[in-house]
Design a protein around this motif. Structure first.
Motif, PDB file in Angstrom:
ATOM      1  N   UNK A 144     -90.012 -35.270-118.522  1.00  0.00           N
ATOM      2  CA  UNK A 144     -90.035 -35.664-117.121  1.00  0.00           C
ATOM      3  C   UNK A 144     -90.267 -34.442-116.251  1.00  0.00           C
ATOM      4  N   UNK A 145     -91.250 -34.518-115.416  1.00  0.00           N
ATOM      5  CA  UNK A 145     -91.525 -33.463-114.441  1.00  0.00           C
ATOM      6  C   UNK A 145     -91.618 -34.118-113.075  1.00  0.00           C
ATOM      7  N   UNK A 146     -90.776 -33.678-112.111  1.00  0.00           N
ATOM      8  CA  UNK A 146     -90.883 -34.254-110.767  1.00  0.00           C
ATOM      9  C   UNK A 146     -92.319 -34.146-110.252  1.00  0.00           C
ATOM     10  N   UNK A 147     -92.721 -35.172-109.508  1.00  0.00           N
ATOM     11  CA  UNK A 147     -94.118 -35.302-109.116  1.00  0.00           C
ATOM     12  C   UNK A 147     -94.659 -34.071-108.395  1.00  0.00           C
ATOM     13  N   UNK A 148     -93.912 -33.512-107.468  1.00  0.00           N
ATOM     14  CA  UNK A 148     -94.414 -32.354-106.727  1.00  0.00           C
ATOM     15  C   UNK A 148     -94.591 -31.143-107.638  1.00  0.00           C
ATOM     16  N   UNK A 149     -93.722 -31.000-108.655  1.00  0.00           N
ATOM     17  CA  UNK A 149     -93.873 -29.895-109.599  1.00  0.00           C
ATOM     18  C   UNK A 149     -95.103 -30.105-110.480  1.00  0.00           C
ATOM     19  N   UNK A 150     -95.394 -31.343-110.845  1.00  0.00           N
ATOM     20  CA  UNK A 150     -96.576 -31.626-111.654  1.00  0.00           C
ATOM     21  C   UNK A 150     -97.839 -31.298-110.862  1.00  0.00           C
ATOM     22  N   UNK A 151     -97.833 -31.599-109.562  1.00  0.00           N
ATOM     23  CA  UNK A 151     -98.984 -31.240-108.728  1.00  0.00           C
ATOM     24  C   UNK A 151     -99.208 -29.733-108.769  1.00  0.00           C
ATOM     25  N   UNK A 152     -98.112 -28.967-108.737  1.00  0.00           N
ATOM     26  CA  UNK A 152     -98.216 -27.511-108.818  1.00  0.00           C
ATOM     27  C   UNK A 152     -98.819 -27.058-110.135  1.00  0.00           C
ATOM     28  N   UNK A 153     -98.410 -27.703-111.211  1.00  0.00           N
ATOM     29  CA  UNK A 153     -98.944 -27.360-112.535  1.00  0.00           C
ATOM     30  C   UNK A 153    -100.444 -27.656-112.589  1.00  0.00           C
ATOM     31  N   UNK A 154    -100.825 -28.801-112.047  1.00  0.00           N
ATOM     32  CA  UNK A 154    -102.217 -29.228-112.137  1.00  0.00           C
ATOM     33  C   UNK A 154    -103.114 -28.495-111.135  1.00  0.00           C
ATOM     34  N   UNK A 155    -102.649 -28.386-109.900  1.00  0.00           N
ATOM     35  CA  UNK A 155    -103.521 -27.887-108.840  1.00  0.00           C
ATOM     36  C   UNK A 155    -103.448 -26.380-108.596  1.00  0.00           C
ATOM     37  N   UNK A 156    -102.330 -25.762-108.942  1.00  0.00           N
ATOM     38  CA  UNK A 156    -102.147 -24.370-108.567  1.00  0.00           C
ATOM     39  C   UNK A 156    -102.079 -23.430-109.766  1.00  0.00           C
ATOM     40  N   UNK A 157    -102.674 -23.816-110.848  1.00  0.00           N
ATOM     41  CA  UNK A 157    -102.672 -22.941-112.019  1.00  0.00           C
ATOM     42  C   UNK A 157    -104.063 -22.922-112.638  1.00  0.00           C
ATOM     43  N   UNK A 158    -104.295 -21.905-113.433  1.00  0.00           N
ATOM     44  CA  UNK A 158    -105.576 -21.790-114.115  1.00  0.00           C
ATOM     45  C   UNK A 158    -105.586 -22.733-115.312  1.00  0.00           C
ATOM     46  N   UNK A 159    -106.746 -23.039-115.857  1.00  0.00           N
ATOM     47  CA  UNK A 159    -106.797 -23.875-117.054  1.00  0.00           C
ATOM     48  C   UNK A 159    -105.947 -23.301-118.200  1.00  0.00           C
ATOM     49  N   UNK A 160    -105.936 -21.992-118.346  1.00  0.00           N
ATOM     50  CA  UNK A 160    -105.149 -21.365-119.418  1.00  0.00           C
ATOM     51  C   UNK A 160    -103.654 -21.557-119.180  1.00  0.00           C
ATOM     52  N   UNK A 161    -103.228 -21.423-117.912  1.00  0.00           N
ATOM     53  CA  UNK A 161    -101.806 -21.625-117.585  1.00  0.00           C
ATOM     54  C   UNK A 161    -101.395 -23.082-117.815  1.00  0.00           C
ATOM     55  N   UNK A 162    -102.274 -24.025-117.448  1.00  0.00           N
ATOM     56  CA  UNK A 162    -101.977 -25.445-117.682  1.00  0.00           C
ATOM     57  C   UNK A 162    -101.837 -25.726-119.167  1.00  0.00           C
ATOM     58  N   UNK A 163    -102.746 -25.173-119.964  1.00  0.00           N
ATOM     59  CA  UNK A 163    -102.692 -25.380-121.405  1.00  0.00           C
ATOM     60  C   UNK A 163    -101.400 -24.807-121.982  1.00  0.00           C
ATOM     61  N   UNK A 164    -101.028 -23.623-121.561  1.00  0.00           N
ATOM     62  CA  UNK A 164     -99.788 -23.000-122.035  1.00  0.00           C
ATOM     63  C   UNK A 164     -98.581 -23.847-121.648  1.00  0.00           C
ATOM     64  N   UNK A 165     -98.545 -24.334-120.416  1.00  0.00           N
ATOM     65  CA  UNK A 165     -97.444 -25.179-119.948  1.00  0.00           C
ATOM     66  C   UNK A 165     -97.371 -26.464-120.762  1.00  0.00           C
ATOM     67  N   UNK A 166     -98.505 -27.127-120.962  1.00  0.00           N
ATOM     68  CA  UNK A 166     -98.508 -28.374-121.731  1.00  0.00           C
ATOM     69  C   UNK A 166     -98.088 -28.148-123.175  1.00  0.00           C
ATOM     70  N   UNK A 167     -98.480 -27.037-123.755  1.00  0.00           N
ATOM     71  CA  UNK A 167     -98.062 -26.735-125.126  1.00  0.00           C
ATOM     72  C   UNK A 167     -96.559 -26.543-125.194  1.00  0.00           C
ATOM     73  N   UNK A 168     -95.984 -25.907-124.186  1.00  0.00           N
ATOM     74  CA  UNK A 168     -94.527 -25.730-124.149  1.00  0.00           C
ATOM     75  C   UNK A 168     -93.827 -27.086-124.024  1.00  0.00           C
ATOM     76  N   UNK A 169     -94.328 -27.918-123.104  1.00  0.00           N
ATOM     77  CA  UNK A 169     -93.719 -29.217-122.877  1.00  0.00           C
ATOM     78  C   UNK A 169     -93.785 -30.091-124.125  1.00  0.00           C
ATOM     79  N   UNK A 170     -94.934 -30.099-124.783  1.00  0.00           N
ATOM     80  CA  UNK A 170     -95.159 -31.012-125.898  1.00  0.00           C
ATOM     81  C   UNK A 170     -94.891 -30.376-127.263  1.00  0.00           C
ATOM     82  N   UNK A 171     -94.392 -29.143-127.242  1.00  0.00           N
ATOM     83  CA  UNK A 171     -94.016 -28.432-128.456  1.00  0.00           C
ATOM     84  C   UNK A 171     -95.191 -28.274-129.397  1.00  0.00           C
TER      85      UNK A 171
END
Length: 171
Positions: A144-171
Protein backbone atom coordinates in the motif's frame (compact mmCIF):
# COMPACT_ATOMS: atom_id res chain seq x y z
CA UNK A 1 -0.62 -22.52 -6.83
CA UNK A 2 -3.49 -20.24 -7.82
CA UNK A 3 -3.50 -17.78 -10.68
CA UNK A 4 -6.30 -15.24 -11.09
CA UNK A 5 -7.27 -15.02 -14.75
CA UNK A 6 -10.39 -12.84 -14.91
CA UNK A 7 -12.88 -11.09 -12.67
CA UNK A 8 -16.44 -10.15 -13.64
CA UNK A 9 -18.57 -7.85 -11.50
CA UNK A 10 -22.23 -6.99 -11.89
CA UNK A 11 -23.70 -4.28 -9.63
CA UNK A 12 -20.70 -4.36 -7.33
CA UNK A 13 -20.03 -0.89 -5.88
CA UNK A 14 -19.11 1.44 -8.78
CA UNK A 15 -19.24 -1.35 -11.40
CA UNK A 16 -22.57 -1.92 -13.15
CA UNK A 17 -20.93 -4.47 -15.43
CA UNK A 18 -17.20 -4.96 -15.57
CA UNK A 19 -14.74 -7.62 -16.59
CA UNK A 20 -11.00 -7.48 -16.13
CA UNK A 21 -8.57 -9.92 -17.74
CA UNK A 22 -5.58 -10.45 -15.44
CA UNK A 23 -2.27 -10.89 -17.27
CA UNK A 24 0.59 -13.05 -16.03
CA UNK A 25 3.08 -11.43 -13.69
CA UNK A 26 2.88 -8.83 -10.97
CA UNK A 27 -0.10 -6.49 -11.17
CA UNK A 28 -0.21 -2.83 -10.16
CA UNK A 29 -3.65 -1.23 -9.77
CA UNK A 30 -3.38 2.50 -10.36
CA UNK A 31 -6.07 5.12 -10.59
CA UNK A 32 -7.63 8.19 -9.05
CA UNK A 33 -9.50 8.07 -5.77
CA UNK A 34 -12.87 6.45 -6.36
CA UNK A 35 -11.88 4.76 -9.61
CA UNK A 36 -12.59 1.23 -8.33
CA UNK A 37 -9.19 -0.17 -7.25
CA UNK A 38 -10.40 -1.20 -3.79
CA UNK A 39 -13.60 -2.60 -5.29
CA UNK A 40 -11.58 -4.99 -7.43
CA UNK A 41 -9.69 -6.25 -4.36
CA UNK A 42 -12.89 -6.54 -2.31
CA UNK A 43 -14.60 -8.43 -5.13
CA UNK A 44 -11.70 -10.90 -5.38
CA UNK A 45 -11.82 -11.47 -1.62
CA UNK A 46 -15.59 -11.89 -1.74
CA UNK A 47 -15.40 -14.43 -4.59
CA UNK A 48 -12.77 -16.45 -2.76
CA UNK A 49 -13.88 -16.28 0.87
CA UNK A 50 -17.38 -14.84 1.08
CA UNK A 51 -18.34 -12.10 3.51
CA UNK A 52 -15.58 -11.79 6.06
CA UNK A 53 -14.93 -8.15 6.83
CA UNK A 54 -16.87 -7.05 3.76
CA UNK A 55 -20.36 -5.91 4.64
CA UNK A 56 -22.70 -6.97 1.88
CA UNK A 57 -24.43 -3.59 1.93
CA UNK A 58 -21.14 -1.88 1.05
CA UNK A 59 -20.45 -4.36 -1.76
CA UNK A 60 -23.81 -4.31 -3.55
CA UNK A 61 -24.22 -1.23 -5.75
CA UNK A 62 -26.48 1.40 -4.16
CA UNK A 63 -30.06 1.14 -5.41
CA UNK A 64 -29.66 -2.38 -6.82
CA UNK A 65 -31.35 -5.55 -5.56
CA UNK A 66 -28.81 -8.07 -6.82
CA UNK A 67 -25.26 -8.37 -8.03
CA UNK A 68 -22.54 -10.96 -8.44
CA UNK A 69 -18.84 -11.58 -8.72
CA UNK A 70 -17.28 -14.27 -10.91
CA UNK A 71 -13.62 -15.06 -10.54
CA UNK A 72 -11.86 -17.24 -13.11
CA UNK A 73 -8.80 -18.91 -11.60
CA UNK A 74 -6.32 -21.61 -12.45
CA UNK A 75 -5.21 -24.02 -9.74
CA UNK A 76 -2.57 -26.64 -10.48
CA UNK A 77 -3.19 -26.31 -14.23
CA UNK A 78 -7.00 -26.66 -13.95
CA UNK A 79 -9.52 -23.88 -14.65
CA UNK A 80 -12.30 -22.94 -12.23
CA UNK A 81 -14.90 -20.19 -12.07
CA UNK A 82 -16.08 -19.10 -8.63
CA UNK A 83 -19.48 -17.38 -8.56
CA UNK A 84 -21.10 -15.60 -5.62
CA UNK A 85 -24.33 -13.64 -5.82
CA UNK A 86 -25.80 -11.01 -3.49
CA UNK A 87 -29.54 -10.39 -3.28
CA UNK A 88 -31.57 -7.92 -1.28
CA UNK A 89 -34.39 -9.61 0.64
CA UNK A 90 -37.60 -7.93 -0.56
CA UNK A 91 -39.24 -8.11 2.90
CA UNK A 92 -36.39 -7.27 5.26
CA UNK A 93 -34.14 -5.28 2.92
CA UNK A 94 -31.21 -7.31 4.24
CA UNK A 95 -28.55 -8.26 1.68
CA UNK A 96 -27.61 -11.94 1.65
CA UNK A 97 -25.43 -14.31 -0.33
CA UNK A 98 -27.58 -16.42 -2.58
CA UNK A 99 -26.36 -18.46 -5.54
CA UNK A 100 -22.84 -19.76 -4.99
CA UNK A 101 -21.15 -22.24 -7.28
CA UNK A 102 -17.86 -23.49 -8.65
CA UNK A 103 -17.68 -24.28 -12.35
CA UNK A 104 -14.97 -26.73 -13.43
CA UNK A 105 -14.36 -29.32 -16.13
CA UNK A 106 -16.46 -31.65 -13.96
CA UNK A 107 -19.45 -29.30 -14.21
CA UNK A 108 -21.23 -26.81 -11.96
CA UNK A 109 -21.46 -27.52 -8.23
CA UNK A 110 -23.87 -25.40 -6.17
CA UNK A 111 -23.02 -24.51 -2.57
CA UNK A 112 -24.33 -22.56 0.37
CA UNK A 113 -22.10 -19.62 1.36
CA UNK A 114 -20.39 -21.66 4.10
CA UNK A 115 -19.99 -24.74 1.89
CA UNK A 116 -18.52 -22.54 -0.87
CA UNK A 117 -15.88 -21.13 1.45
CA UNK A 118 -14.98 -24.63 2.63
CA UNK A 119 -14.75 -25.87 -0.98
CA UNK A 120 -12.53 -22.93 -2.03
CA UNK A 121 -10.25 -23.37 0.98
CA UNK A 122 -9.89 -27.06 0.13
CA UNK A 123 -9.27 -26.29 -3.55
CA UNK A 124 -6.57 -23.76 -2.67
CA UNK A 125 -5.18 -25.89 0.19
CA UNK A 126 -5.54 -22.93 2.61
CA UNK A 127 -5.96 -23.34 6.33
CA UNK A 128 -8.37 -20.54 7.19
CA UNK A 129 -11.48 -20.16 9.35
CA UNK A 130 -14.33 -21.93 7.56
CA UNK A 131 -17.11 -19.70 8.91
CA UNK A 132 -18.54 -17.79 5.92
CA UNK A 133 -18.35 -14.44 7.79
CA UNK A 134 -14.83 -14.97 9.22
CA UNK A 135 -12.04 -12.66 8.12
CA UNK A 136 -9.47 -13.91 5.65
CA UNK A 137 -5.99 -14.12 7.15
CA UNK A 138 -4.36 -15.16 3.87
CA UNK A 139 -5.69 -12.69 1.31
CA UNK A 140 -5.18 -9.40 3.16
CA UNK A 141 -1.52 -8.89 2.32
CA UNK A 142 -0.75 -6.14 -0.16
CA UNK A 143 1.63 -3.31 -0.85
CA UNK A 144 0.00 0.00 0.00
CA UNK A 145 1.33 3.39 -0.99
CA UNK A 146 -0.73 6.52 -0.26
CA UNK A 147 -1.88 8.06 -3.52
CA UNK A 148 0.10 11.30 -3.24
CA UNK A 149 3.30 9.35 -2.51
CA UNK A 150 2.70 7.13 -5.55
CA UNK A 151 2.36 10.26 -7.70
CA UNK A 152 5.78 11.31 -6.40
CA UNK A 153 7.26 7.94 -7.32
CA UNK A 154 5.77 8.05 -10.80
CA UNK A 155 6.06 11.72 -11.70
CA UNK A 156 9.09 12.98 -9.81
CA UNK A 157 11.66 10.26 -10.32
CA UNK A 158 13.78 8.97 -13.14
CA UNK A 159 12.98 5.65 -14.82
CA UNK A 160 15.92 4.08 -12.96
CA UNK A 161 14.66 5.37 -9.59
CA UNK A 162 11.15 4.05 -10.33
CA UNK A 163 12.55 0.65 -11.24
CA UNK A 164 14.64 0.53 -8.06
CA UNK A 165 11.62 1.54 -5.94
CA UNK A 166 9.37 -1.07 -7.56
CA UNK A 167 12.00 -3.77 -7.08
CA UNK A 168 12.18 -2.89 -3.39
CA UNK A 169 8.40 -2.92 -3.03
CA UNK A 170 7.92 -6.19 -4.88
CA UNK A 171 11.06 -7.87 -3.53
Amino acid sequence: MMKIKKIKMHNIRSYTDGAIEIPDGTILLEGDIGSGKSTILMAIEFALFGGGDIYYSSLLRIGEDSGYVELAIEVDGKDYTLHRELKRNAKSGKIEQKTCYILSSAGKTLYSATEMKTAVLKLLKFKEPKNARASSVVYRYSVYTPQEEMKGIILQSTPEERLTTMRKILD
